[in-house]
Design a protein around this motif. Structure first.
Motif, mmCIF file in Angstrom:
data_model
loop_
_atom_site.group_PDB
_atom_site.id
_atom_site.type_symbol
_atom_site.label_atom_id
_atom_site.label_comp_id
_atom_site.label_asym_id
_atom_site.label_seq_id
_atom_site.Cartn_x
_atom_site.Cartn_y
_atom_site.Cartn_z
ATOM 1 N N ILE A 259 130.034 45.029 26.685
ATOM 2 C CA ILE A 259 130.251 43.622 26.347
ATOM 3 C C ILE A 259 129.054 42.855 26.890
ATOM 4 O O ILE A 259 128.765 42.908 28.091
ATOM 5 N N TYR A 260 128.378 42.158 26.010
ATOM 6 C CA TYR A 260 127.158 41.481 26.446
ATOM 7 C C TYR A 260 126.893 40.261 25.570
ATOM 8 O O TYR A 260 127.372 40.150 24.446
ATOM 9 N N HIS A 261 126.109 39.317 26.159
ATOM 10 C CA HIS A 261 125.571 38.204 25.382
ATOM 11 C C HIS A 261 124.163 38.561 24.972
ATOM 12 O O HIS A 261 123.418 39.202 25.730
ATOM 13 N N CYS A 262 123.784 38.146 23.788
ATOM 14 C CA CYS A 262 122.458 38.465 23.267
ATOM 15 C C CYS A 262 121.820 37.195 22.688
ATOM 16 O O CYS A 262 122.446 36.505 21.864
ATOM 17 N N THR A 263 120.612 36.904 23.155
ATOM 18 C CA THR A 263 119.844 35.785 22.605
ATOM 19 C C THR A 263 118.497 36.328 22.143
ATOM 20 O O THR A 263 117.774 36.982 22.911
ATOM 21 N N VAL A 264 118.157 36.061 20.893
ATOM 22 C CA VAL A 264 116.922 36.572 20.299
ATOM 23 C C VAL A 264 115.936 35.416 20.157
ATOM 24 O O VAL A 264 116.266 34.358 19.606
ATOM 25 N N ARG A 265 114.704 35.614 20.656
ATOM 26 C CA ARG A 265 113.645 34.600 20.585
ATOM 27 C C ARG A 265 112.383 35.203 19.973
ATOM 28 O O ARG A 265 112.147 36.422 20.069
ATOM 29 N N THR A 266 111.595 34.320 19.390
ATOM 30 C CA THR A 266 110.255 34.740 18.998
ATOM 31 C C THR A 266 109.396 34.823 20.248
ATOM 32 O O THR A 266 109.806 34.393 21.339
ATOM 33 N N LEU A 267 108.198 35.382 20.123
ATOM 34 C CA LEU A 267 107.311 35.478 21.289
ATOM 35 C C LEU A 267 106.896 34.098 21.786
ATOM 36 O O LEU A 267 106.477 33.952 22.949
ATOM 37 N N GLU A 268 107.052 33.078 20.936
ATOM 38 C CA GLU A 268 106.740 31.705 21.348
ATOM 39 C C GLU A 268 107.922 31.035 22.039
ATOM 40 O O GLU A 268 107.830 29.892 22.480
ATOM 41 N N GLY A 269 109.069 31.703 22.096
ATOM 42 C CA GLY A 269 110.229 31.160 22.794
ATOM 43 C C GLY A 269 111.227 30.450 21.923
ATOM 44 O O GLY A 269 112.204 29.876 22.426
ATOM 45 N N VAL A 270 111.084 30.482 20.624
ATOM 46 C CA VAL A 270 112.017 29.819 19.715
ATOM 47 C C VAL A 270 113.245 30.714 19.519
ATOM 48 O O VAL A 270 113.127 31.890 19.160
ATOM 49 N N VAL A 271 114.451 30.152 19.773
ATOM 50 C CA VAL A 271 115.696 30.907 19.607
ATOM 51 C C VAL A 271 116.017 31.030 18.129
ATOM 52 O O VAL A 271 116.117 30.017 17.411
ATOM 53 N N VAL A 272 116.175 32.249 17.674
ATOM 54 C CA VAL A 272 116.492 32.474 16.258
ATOM 55 C C VAL A 272 117.912 33.033 16.077
ATOM 56 O O VAL A 272 118.440 33.048 14.963
ATOM 57 N N GLN A 273 118.528 33.473 17.165
ATOM 58 C CA GLN A 273 119.900 34.011 17.067
ATOM 59 C C GLN A 273 120.473 34.104 18.478
ATOM 60 O O GLN A 273 119.754 34.454 19.428
ATOM 61 N N SER A 274 121.768 33.787 18.636
ATOM 62 C CA SER A 274 122.374 33.900 19.967
ATOM 63 C C SER A 274 123.892 33.959 19.848
ATOM 64 O O SER A 274 124.483 33.385 18.928
ATOM 65 N N SER A 275 124.506 34.646 20.796
ATOM 66 C CA SER A 275 125.969 34.655 20.888
ATOM 67 C C SER A 275 126.470 33.552 21.808
ATOM 68 O O SER A 275 127.656 33.256 21.836
ATOM 69 N N LYS A 276 125.555 32.929 22.565
ATOM 70 C CA LYS A 276 125.935 31.882 23.512
ATOM 71 C C LYS A 276 126.056 30.538 22.804
ATOM 72 O O LYS A 276 125.231 30.189 21.950
#
Length: 587
Positions: A19-36
């Motif tokens: 069970i985990y939270h996942c946040t996906v960012r570009t290398l520039e730090g822009v969030v493109v997907q998250s469970s939070k």
């Protein structure tokens, strides 16, 4: 740092759930997907069963290296996330799947999980192990303590229940997925059952808001009452109202045994009128009887065989398994449904033949055979057959020591096989009767009684040529059997003539019609059971020297296949249905 515990699970038969939270960012730090929720997600953690859930390759390799509570950043190239060929997870067209991405993973928990549904819609986490191996199933009565939260942690069912929740398994009184999970629990077990939306059916326990994606049920299985549908049609029901001693069903009197029970019999009416009570009507003494001998109603015995010593059960029984086919007490009306409250005080298993000398074994065999003879004379052919077959099974371990013992042993074994054949013949299973006779004739082709009985079975099956050959062989082997062979051949001729006459009548005029016309060939009813009375000796075997005519049942080739458990108890096949087992792997 590698989590050894998680790796051990991966390499073992256990299935780990993470069970985990996942946040996906570009290398520039822009969030493109998250469970939070703070990054636009629903706030519901991701739940995966490693090795079963669809996951991208990078996380499948990286997550097993994490510890509980750890937060880690994985830099993953496209070919290891959503940009891989044949990626199992689809993303929107706007997702930068061809870019290198950062995956921030917060490991909330991981644990050994039991996957209950193949689509991972119901998964169980065991908190405290239960006792015993038995789990509730339909139509058991179950007591549980339950609390529930949605996937994002919202409490929807309070754990502060003063009394456990009571429900009947299989009645849709709890959500489908929750019931499936409880069906894998043992008495006293505590677990968390994760249920996704497709298994969250509406129920009296819980009414869910539309859009609820997942619910976590924390469950303690307090107790369950074993309820068994003995016939599978709801007519003969056994309900355990007090637990017995031992493990079910290993410590039940499944084999023929000597039983001691107290019971109270009541009519199934509004007053529950008592018609017999051993504690009142039997001077307080229990009923003692041997199972497998037809000494109590069939429904009574079926249920007692599935009881543990000390258990008290309430049995609801239809008339055909109560007193319609058994001597009915004077105060029980014809066709009455009854209730028995039964307490199994204890039972004694039959004597083990291991270590007995030959004489003692033959004496024990004679006792059982005599019981079979009594049952045969009473018309209880299935029970009689079970007794004969019990001795034959035990005979597989008997080794005569000299010629005299060998002769006695072979003669007794042949007699038992022929008794079994007689039972099958009376039950209308002529093919099985032939097989039983062949067990004698394979070793001794000139056994006159076996030839006679097989001939009668062939005649019953309609194999007239084979029957004629057996009857004629009798006179060649033993002149004294000629009267019986002659009578049997006469009977055979009569049956052939009767069949021919019926055939002529059935197809009369069929071939007299002109081309294009359809003859009216009426189909006669099934051939009547005809024949004469068999003379029986005291051992339940047909006596070829008798002058009286012999009666038998007509039968086709079809006969129901029975499980091997029927060797122990002829009606025992129904116990497998009641146990929920195709085969009893315990015995």
């Amino acid at each position: 740092m590698l989590c050894l515990r998680l790796l051990v699970w991966l390499l073992s038969e256990h299935v780990p759930k993470v069970i985990y939270h996942c946040t996906v960012r570009t290398l520039e730090g822009v969030v493109v997907q998250s469970s939070k929720s703070e990054f636009g997600g629903k706030g519901i953690p991701v739940r995966h069963v490693l090795g079963k859930s669809k996951m991208i390759l990078g996380l499948l390799e990286g997550i097993p290296t994490m510890l509980k509570g750890e937060v880690a950043m994985f830099k993953i190239k496209p070919q290891l996330h959503y940009g891989e060929d044949d990626c199992p997870i689809q993303v929107s067209s706007s997702f930068p799947k061809d870019d290198e991405l950062h995956f921030e993973i917060e490991m909330i928990d991981f644990f050994k999980a039991k996957v209950i549904t193949d689509d991972l819609g119901v998964v169980k986490k065991v908190i405290d192990e239960g006792q015993g191996w038995e789990s509730p199933r339909e139509p058991y009565e179950v007591k549980v303590r339950i609390s529930a939260k949605t996937g994002d942690g919202k409490l929807i069912l309070s754990p502060e229940q003063k009394e456990p929740y009571f429900f009947t398994f299989g009645k849709s009184e709890v959500p489908k997925g929750l019931e499936m999970g409880i069906g894998t629990m043992a008495r006293g077990e505590k677990a968390v059952i994760y249920v996704t939306s497709q298994y969250l059916s509406d129920s009296p326990l819980l009414h869910l808001e539309e859009g609820t994606e997942e619910v976590h049920f924390e469950v303690e299985l307090v107790h369950f009452i074993q309820v068994r549908d003995m016939l599978g049609d709801g007519r003969l029901m056994k309900r355990r109202i007090h637990d017995g001693r031992g493990e079910f069903p290993m410590d039940c009197p499944l084999h023929d045994s000597r039983l001691q029970v107290h019971y109270k019999g009541m009519l199934l009416n509004e007053e529950k009128t008592v018609f017999y009570d051993t504690r009142v009507d039997n001077d307080g003494q229990p009923l003692e009887f041997s199972s497998g001998e037809g000494l109590v109603p069939e429904g009574f015995e079926m249920c007692v065989r599935l009881m543990l010593p000390g258990e008290v059960a309430l049995v609801t029984c239809p008339p055909d398994y109560a007193y319609d086919k058994f001597p009915r007490p004077a105060n029980v009306p014809e066709g009455a449904h009854v209730i028995w409250e039964i307490e199994l005080l204890g039972f004694e298993m039959p004597q083990d033949w291991t270590g007995l000398n030959f004489r003692s074994i033959m004496d024990e065999a004679e006792k059982i055979r005599s019981t079979g003879n009594r049952l045969f004379k009473e018309g209880k052919f299935e029970l009689a057959k079970a007794k004969y077959e019990k001795v034959l099974r035990e005979f597989n371990h008997v080794n005569p020591q000299d010629d005299e013992e060998g002769k006695e042993f072979v003669n007794t074994r042949n007699l038992l096989h022929l008794n079994v054949a007689a039972c099958y013949l009376k039950m209308g299973e002529s093919r099985k009767s032939i097989e039983a006779c062949n067990k004698v004739l394979d070793a001794n082709p000139v056994h006159v009684k076996a030839l006679y009985r097989r001939g009668m079975a062939y005649m019953s099956a309609g194999d007239f040529n084979e029957a004629r050959a057996d009857f004629k062989a009798m006179t060649t082997i033993d002149k004294s059997s000629e009267p019986d062979a002659t009578a049997a051949l006469l009977k055979l001729k009569q049956k052939e003539q009767e069949l021919e006459r019926k055939a002529r009548k059935q197809f009369k005029g069929l071939f007299d019609k002109k081309p294009g016309e359809i003859a009216d060939a009426r189909t006669e009813g099934a051939e009547e059971h005809e024949g004469v009375v068999e003379t029986q000796t005291s051992d339940g075997e047909e006596e070829p020297g008798a002058d009286k005519a012999r009666e038998m049942h007509e039968s086709g080739d079809a006969s129901p296949r029975t499980s091997w458990f029927s060797h122990f108890w002829p009606t025992g096949g129904r116990l497998f249905t009641a146990l929920g087992l195709e085969r009893c792997s315990i015995l």
